[in-house]
Design a protein around this motif. Structure first.
Motif, PDB file in Angstrom:
ATOM      1  N   TRP A  91       0.479   6.591   0.739  1.00  0.00           N
ATOM      2  CA  TRP A  91      -0.300   5.410   1.094  1.00  0.00           C
ATOM      3  C   TRP A  91      -1.549   5.391   0.221  1.00  0.00           C
ATOM      4  O   TRP A  91      -2.208   6.407   0.045  1.00  0.00           O
ATOM      5  CB  TRP A  91      -0.701   5.475   2.569  1.00  0.00           C
ATOM      6  CG  TRP A  91      -1.747   4.462   2.949  1.00  0.00           C
ATOM      7  CD1 TRP A  91      -1.541   3.160   3.283  1.00  0.00           C
ATOM      8  CD2 TRP A  91      -3.159   4.673   3.032  1.00  0.00           C
ATOM      9  NE1 TRP A  91      -2.733   2.553   3.568  1.00  0.00           N
ATOM     10  CE2 TRP A  91      -3.729   3.464   3.423  1.00  0.00           C
ATOM     11  CE3 TRP A  91      -3.979   5.772   2.816  1.00  0.00           C
ATOM     12  CZ2 TRP A  91      -5.108   3.311   3.599  1.00  0.00           C
ATOM     13  CZ3 TRP A  91      -5.346   5.632   2.980  1.00  0.00           C
ATOM     14  CH2 TRP A  91      -5.896   4.407   3.376  1.00  0.00           C
ATOM     15  N   SER A 122      -5.165   3.060  -0.197  1.00  0.00           N
ATOM     16  CA  SER A 122      -5.954   2.018   0.453  1.00  0.00           C
ATOM     17  C   SER A 122      -6.004   0.767  -0.408  1.00  0.00           C
ATOM     18  O   SER A 122      -5.774   0.814  -1.620  1.00  0.00           O
ATOM     19  CB  SER A 122      -7.372   2.523   0.731  1.00  0.00           C
ATOM     20  OG  SER A 122      -8.057   2.741  -0.486  1.00  0.00           O
ATOM     21  N   GLU A 123      -6.330  -0.338   0.215  1.00  0.00           N
ATOM     22  CA  GLU A 123      -6.378  -1.624  -0.489  1.00  0.00           C
ATOM     23  C   GLU A 123      -7.364  -1.580  -1.653  1.00  0.00           C
ATOM     24  O   GLU A 123      -7.112  -2.139  -2.713  1.00  0.00           O
ATOM     25  CB  GLU A 123      -6.762  -2.731   0.493  1.00  0.00           C
ATOM     26  CG  GLU A 123      -6.711  -4.113  -0.084  1.00  0.00           C
ATOM     27  CD  GLU A 123      -7.032  -5.180   0.947  1.00  0.00           C
ATOM     28  OE1 GLU A 123      -7.206  -6.340   0.539  1.00  0.00           O
ATOM     29  OE2 GLU A 123      -7.107  -4.875   2.145  1.00  0.00           O
ATOM     30  N   GLU A 156       0.820  -1.215   0.000  1.00  0.00           N
ATOM     31  CA  GLU A 156       0.000   0.000   0.000  1.00  0.00           C
ATOM     32  C   GLU A 156       0.858   1.270   0.000  1.00  0.00           C
ATOM     33  O   GLU A 156       0.337   2.372  -0.028  1.00  0.00           O
ATOM     34  CB  GLU A 156      -0.940   0.012   1.209  1.00  0.00           C
ATOM     35  CG  GLU A 156      -1.994  -1.076   1.161  1.00  0.00           C
ATOM     36  CD  GLU A 156      -2.881  -1.102   2.383  1.00  0.00           C
ATOM     37  OE1 GLU A 156      -2.646  -0.328   3.338  1.00  0.00           O
ATOM     38  OE2 GLU A 156      -3.824  -1.922   2.394  1.00  0.00           O
TER      39      GLU A 156
END
Length: 143
Positions: A127, A129-130, A77
């Motif tokens: 980052w 998110s999934e 991520e």
């Protein structure tokens, strides 16, 4: 007109309370259904992790990013964004066996041969998110 009878009469109270309760239930149901329809409940788990990172630039081609403290973050991520005029030749993540970036783990970014950071260049740790629906810059390094 009998005042005692008028004050003790309570027949109209029950229908009024019933109407108020029906309106309250309708409003609550509309709010719950609205959050599911608009997908607002799905984004609760997609909040950016809270973590602190340090950057170490060796003055040549290598930038080392170290996870100092905070949440463990899935290694896949995280991505490193370098200035558009530079090329990150390799990005190696030295993370734990659980595939998470924990305190003490590092990411080493090697710039292409002959490339260096200029004054004012920014390197960002991002980052995502999934699900890919949210992203956030966790830390920025300005040379």
């Amino acid at each position: 007109m009998d005042i005692k009878k008028f004050l003790s009469e309570s027949r109209a109270v029950s229908p009024v309370i019933g109407v108020i309760l029906m309106v309250a239930i309708t409003v609550i149901l509309a709010a719950v259904i609205g959050t599911f329809v608009l997908g607002l409940g799905d984004q609760v788990g997609d909040t950016a992790p809270q973590a602190s990172f340090s950057f170490d630039y060796n003055g040549a081609q290598e930038i080392t990013i170290t996870h100092e403290s905070g949440d463990a973050i899935a290694g896949d991520e995280l991505s490193v964004v370098v200035p558009s005029d530079l090329t990150a030749e390799t990005v190696s993540k030295k993370i734990g066996t659980d595939d998470n970036m924990n305190a003490g783990d590092t990411i080493v970014v090697t710039l292409a041969t002959g490339e260096t950071l200029d004054d004012g260049d920014e390197v960002r740790l991002v980052w995502t998110s999934e699900s890919g629906s949210n992203s956030a810059t966790l830390q920025t390094y300005t040379h």
